[in-house]
Design an enzyme around this catalytic site. Structure first.
Site, PDB file in Angstrom:
ATOM      1  N   LYS A   1      24.091  47.054  35.683  1.00 46.02           N
ATOM      2  CA  LYS A   1      25.681  47.630  36.335  1.00 46.02           C
ATOM      3  C   LYS A   1      26.993  48.506  35.181  1.00 46.02           C
ATOM      4  O   LYS A   1      27.516  49.895  35.774  1.00 46.02           O
ATOM      5  CB  LYS A   1      26.646  47.311  36.862  1.00 46.02           C
ATOM      6  CG  LYS A   1      26.105  45.744  38.356  1.00 46.02           C
ATOM      7  CD  LYS A   1      27.105  45.937  39.405  1.00 46.02           C
ATOM      8  CE  LYS A   1      27.437  44.231  38.740  1.00 46.02           C
ATOM      9  NZ  LYS A   1      25.983  43.245  38.051  1.00 46.02           N
TER      10      LYS A   1
ATOM     11  N   CYS B   1      37.867  34.084  44.887  1.00 49.44           N
ATOM     12  CA  CYS B   1      36.776  33.596  44.068  1.00 49.44           C
ATOM     13  C   CYS B   1      36.747  32.760  42.701  1.00 49.44           C
ATOM     14  O   CYS B   1      36.305  32.595  42.238  1.00 49.44           O
ATOM     15  CB  CYS B   1      36.145  35.393  43.275  1.00 49.44           C
ATOM     16  SG  CYS B   1      37.388  35.815  42.653  1.00 49.44           S
ATOM     17  N   MET B   2      38.513  32.594  43.149  1.00 49.01           N
ATOM     18  CA  MET B   2      38.853  32.114  42.079  1.00 49.01           C
ATOM     19  C   MET B   2      40.332  31.011  41.235  1.00 49.01           C
ATOM     20  O   MET B   2      40.582  30.603  40.364  1.00 49.01           O
ATOM     21  CB  MET B   2      38.750  32.224  39.947  1.00 49.01           C
ATOM     22  CG  MET B   2      39.944  34.254  39.827  1.00 49.01           C
ATOM     23  SD  MET B   2      41.768  33.652  39.790  1.00 49.01           S
ATOM     24  CE  MET B   2      42.407  33.951  40.789  1.00 49.01           C
TER      25      MET B   2
ATOM     26  N   MET C   1      31.486  31.357  40.996  1.00 47.97           N
ATOM     27  CA  MET C   1      31.996  30.739  42.085  1.00 47.97           C
ATOM     28  C   MET C   1      31.442  29.913  43.139  1.00 47.97           C
ATOM     29  O   MET C   1      31.808  28.442  43.986  1.00 47.97           O
ATOM     30  CB  MET C   1      30.776  31.820  42.728  1.00 47.97           C
ATOM     31  CG  MET C   1      31.495  33.090  43.289  1.00 47.97           C
ATOM     32  SD  MET C   1      33.153  33.071  43.348  1.00 47.97           S
ATOM     33  CE  MET C   1      34.274  33.353  41.263  1.00 47.97           C
TER      34      MET C   1
ATOM     35  N   GLY D   1      34.572  36.050  38.009  1.00 46.60           N
ATOM     36  CA  GLY D   1      33.903  37.441  38.437  1.00 46.60           C
ATOM     37  C   GLY D   1      34.611  39.024  38.440  1.00 46.60           C
ATOM     38  O   GLY D   1      33.522  39.296  38.323  1.00 46.60           O
ATOM     39  N   GLN D   2      35.647  39.080  37.682  1.00 46.70           N
ATOM     40  CA  GLN D   2      36.052  40.007  38.353  1.00 46.70           C
ATOM     41  C   GLN D   2      36.833  40.819  37.164  1.00 46.70           C
ATOM     42  O   GLN D   2      37.133  40.082  36.576  1.00 46.70           O
ATOM     43  CB  GLN D   2      37.020  40.973  39.574  1.00 46.70           C
ATOM     44  CG  GLN D   2      36.658  39.949  40.830  1.00 46.70           C
ATOM     45  CD  GLN D   2      37.366  40.465  41.733  1.00 46.70           C
ATOM     46  OE1 GLN D   2      37.643  41.851  42.430  1.00 46.70           O
ATOM     47  NE2 GLN D   2      38.137  39.624  43.108  1.00 46.70           N
TER      48      GLN D   2
HETATM   49  S1  SF4 Z   1      30.902  43.230  32.654  1.00 46.82           S
HETATM   50 FE1  SF4 Z   1      29.154  42.683  34.070  1.00 46.82          FE
HETATM   51  S2  SF4 Z   1      28.645  44.112  34.794  1.00 46.82           S
HETATM   52 FE2  SF4 Z   1      29.746  45.008  33.058  1.00 46.82          FE
HETATM   53  S3  SF4 Z   1      28.289  45.423  31.774  1.00 46.82           S
HETATM   54 FE3  SF4 Z   1      29.306  43.434  30.798  1.00 46.82          FE
HETATM   55  S4  SF4 Z   1      27.764  41.920  32.205  1.00 46.82           S
HETATM   56 FE4  SF4 Z   1      27.401  44.090  33.392  1.00 46.82          FE
END
Ligand code: SF4
Length: 779
Positions: free
Chosen positions: A91, A180-181, A365, A402-403
């Site tokens: 990503k 989420c948190m 999560m 998560g974010q």
């Molecule tokens: S912040 Fe998360 S999505 Fe972005 S490169 Fe690092 S592990 Fe991958």
């Protein structure tokens, strides 16, 4: 007009990004911008590189973005970033392509006669301000609300809270981080009195054992997972233990995979404590000096009804009472409940209890999206407190987020109904501080929380809220029990404003759409899981009339008559906001780095004291506040300087499988897609790799139901149903009588089936446990 479905079909064959090894190793170039081979060298020479944190998860990897001729054309991991040390995941490498989807919003839209029509942004902003004012005048200030996210930059969240809490005078500010948190926050606050981890990612370099509690890090925190694997390669005694409800890529890479029944983590954590006590592994001196024993209320409910309210109360207990409570959690009893063998429970306890092993627990999560999420956070801290394995390198209970800015924006700025930057809204001191910094009468800031996220959308459905502004999030995909909340948003006399970059099911219910500048199209800050604040510069222009969410909010605030509180120029407002916001945290427990320091470095951890980051909080060797009080540890979040070990029992989930709905449903993410997929599904290579959602079944269950790999099946709950292809032996394998569905696909909305039960303390919904039945769809 192109539909989203058509767009996704077209994208399957579109140009992708490629690792152009011939040009430069470890750099991903956007193929659509690549030159002819003979121009390759000049192409590279023309690229200007600048740093930015990745925006696609809470790890917060540092990236270097290559810009040429006004377009982002290449990405590499920042070798100077202590987070990822030059690595990135799929990503991150493809992140810049999310800027260039062909259906980006370039202008505003206003719904007229049921149709969204393009209008100039300034006209749309006039309408937003007018509707806000009309709603306040006719229904009161608590009839307007803002709902943002953990992808809000710090300035976005700060301006939102200042406008809504300080000037309009409502606590109707929430963010999707509630989903989420929030349990991580209440876990920290109840145990330590202060939010966010004491350790940092360097714990990975020191731990001998990693215990992952319901945390598929191989897909959700891939760069941290790579760092763990690298440590195991370098130090072969290192062990990774995966404790989860389904077999995933993480389980396969782990040294031991332990499968547990849903919700039984509460009992397992207590059984580990039971074994630690029984075997004499308690760190007695640490516990005597630094731990206070407590218990809270029990039988606390699930929040399924509107207006549900709950307040926990702590009472003191003794160590002996705590040990007596643990007698209900012998490995034998817990084995029967959890399906985990007695041997595995004792194995886990022995790892935590071994004084020669440094243990880091990671969770996200699986623990937080739980009807007893706060309790689960408390219970993991209990294990670390009993053994004294806390707040030093490698000994670390580590709640991952998560974010990209769930910590930086939602938790530190306080974009939740109960929060202000300096403390809860119920605190006179926190309100006084906000009033002084904002220059408003303290009476402006209400002293009671209003609606947490689920209740906010219930209030919109009921009509208690009439105007809602949604920024950087997609609740019409991500809310549980979605049908109710979509119908609520579509009711007469509701006015929904959505700031976003692409069309989504949430913009489908909007009365006004505002086109947002995304990530490196504006200047900003994020704060990641390890207390690291990261700054980036604006690198490219946003398309058309798109502007940052910060600037949209400022524009509306000025139209509402609040210009004097938002006087900054467009060029300098981000720095000015940072300097104002920093005043809230100007103390050695939370001091933030100055703007120039953040511009210069690939992130700085707070507390930033005397020019230094605090690496391990509460430990006098690293933390100057702790050192003022003790030679070893001092948990200064609590008045007595002790961490609270809170006994929490096992209680069942809100809904369990029965004859009619015999399967557990769990939902989550996949490696390739960010949350609801609205950005990553517009990146061709990511879309091709994972084009649609699916339901994972255990092969034996599939055989019994006559389902083969790829067959269409219906997943049906008491709240809704969705049709998806079945996958067998795919990414993950659920245990018998369990299914897993990722939630990124707006064409297969699994949240129509999920339940809106939540943890009564954190108010975070449980997306991991509800009852469904599975039916094969006739071909
Ligand atoms: S912040 Fe998360 S999505 Fe972005 S490169 Fe690092 S592990 Fe991958």
């Amino acid at each position: 007009m192109i539909t989203r479905r058509d767009l996704l079909k077209r994208m399957a064959g579109a140009a992708a990004m490629t690792a152009a090894a011939a040009l430069a190793p470890n750099v991903a170039f956007a193929r659509s911008f690549l030159p002819e081979p003979q121009e390759a060298q000049t192409f590279q020479d023309d690229i200007v590189w600048d740093k930015a944190p990745c925006r696609f998860c809470g790890v917060g990897c540092g990236l270097l973005i290559g810009v040429r001729n006004g377009r982002a054309v290449a990405v590499k991991g920042d070798p100077d970033s202590p987070v990822n040390k030059g690595l990135a995941c799929v990503k991150g490498y493809h992140s810049i392509l999310a800027l260039y989807g062909e259906d980006r919003f370039k202008t505003a839209y206003v719904r007229r006669n049921g149709q969204l029509e393009p209008v100039p942004v300034q006209e749309a902003l006039d309408l937003v301000a007018q509707k806000m004012q009309e709603t306040i005048d006719s229904h009161g200030k608590d009839a307007v609300a803002i709902y943002g996210s953990g992808q809000w930059t710090i300035p976005d969240g700060y301006v939102a809270i200042k406008l809504f809490k300080g000037l309009i005078g409502t606590n109707n500010v929430e963010a999707n981080a509630r989903l989420c948190m929030a349990s991580a926050v209440t876990g920290f606050l109840t145990t330590f009195g202060l939010d966010e981890p004491m350790g940092n990612y360097a714990d990975i370099d020191h731990a001998d054992v990693f215990v992952l509690w319901g945390n598929n890090m191989a897909e959700m925190h891939p760069v941290l997972f790579s760092r763990m694997l690298e440590q195991r390669r370098l130090r072969p005694h290192v062990q990774i233990i995966d404790l989860a409800t389904r077999t995933t890529r993480t389980s396969v890479a782990a040294d031991r995979s332990i499968l547990m029944a849903p919700q039984s983590d509460l009992a397992i954590a207590n059984a580990i404590c039971y074994e630690i006590v029984r075997n004499g592994w308690v760190a007695e001196e640490f516990v005597r000096q630094h731990v206070a024993f407590k218990q809270g209320k029990t039988h606390i409910g699930y929040g399924l009804e509107d207006h549900f309210a709950f307040n926990d109360e702590m009472t003191d207990i003794t160590y002996d009472q705590f040990v007596a409570y643990l007698q209900d959690y012998t490995p034998e009893k817990v084995s029967a409940l959890s399906g985990v063998s007695v041997e595995d429970i004792q194995f886990l306890a022995a790892l935590y209890g071994d004084p020669n092993k440094r243990v880091t627990s990671f969770w996200c999560m699986g623990v937080n999206q739980h009807v007893r999420g706060t309790w689960m956070n408390n219970l993991i801290y209990n294990i670390h407190l009993l053994t004294g394995k806390i707040a030093e390198p490698g000994n670390s209970p580590f709640s991952l987020t998560g974010q990209p800015s769930a910590c930086g924006t939602v938790r530190e700025v306080g974009t939740l109904t109960q929060a202000l930057p300096g403390g809860p809204v119920t605190s006179e001191a926190a309100r006084q501080q906000a009033a002084e910094i904002w220059g408003v009468p303290v009476e402006n800031i209400p002293d009671k929380p209003t609606y947490h996220t689920v209740e906010m959308f219930r209030a919109l459905d009921r009509g208690d809220i009439r105007f809602i502004w949604i920024q950087v999030t997609n609740p019409m995909v991500s809310l549980p029990k979605l049908n109710r909340y979509r119908e609520g948003a579509l009711k007469e006399d509701r006015f929904v404003v959505v700031s976003d970059v692409y069309p989504t099911p949430t913009t489908d219910v909007a009365d006004v759409i505002l086109p947002s500048a995304m990530w490196i199209e504006r200047e900003g800050f994020f704060g990641n899981s390890e207390r690291r604040t990261q700054h980036w510069n604006k690198m490219v222009e946003p398309p058309g009339e798109a502007m940052s969410d910060t600037w949209q909010l400022i524009q509306v605030a000025r139209r509402l008559g609040y210009e004097q509180w938002f006087p900054w120029s467009e060029e300098e407002h981000i720095q000015a906001i940072w300097e104002e916001y920093r005043r809230f945290h100007a103390n050695p427990k939370h001091n933030m780095a100055p703007y120039e320091e953040l511009k210069r470095r690939p992130g700085v951890m707070w507390p930033f004291v005397d020019g230094k980051e605090t690496l391990w909080r509460y430990n006098a060797r690293y933390d100057p506040v702790a050192a003022e009080h003790a030679d070893d540890f001092y948990f200064y979040g609590k008045p007595d300087g002790k961490a609270w070990l809170i006994f929490r029992p096992y209680e069942p989930p809100a809904e369990v499988p029965d004859q009619e709905y015999p399967f557990w449903l769990s939902t989550g993410r996949v490696l390739e897609h960010w949350h609801t997929g609205s950005m990553t599904r517009r990146v061709p290579v990511l879309h091709r790799a994972m084009p649609h959602a699916y339901v994972e079944l255990h092969p034996d269950d599939a055989r019994e139901l006559g389902i083969r790999d790829g067959d269409l099946v219906r997943v049906i709950s008491r709240r809704g149903a969705v049709t998806l292809p079945a996958r067998l032996n795919f990414r993950g394998i659920p245990a018998r009588r369990q299914v897993f569905v990722p939630f990124f696909d707006e064409a297969m909305l699994i949240n129509e089936a999920t339940i809106d039960a939540f943890c009564p303390i954190s108010k975070e919904p449980d997306y991991k446990k509800c009852a469904v039945r599975i039916e094969r769809v006739a071909p």
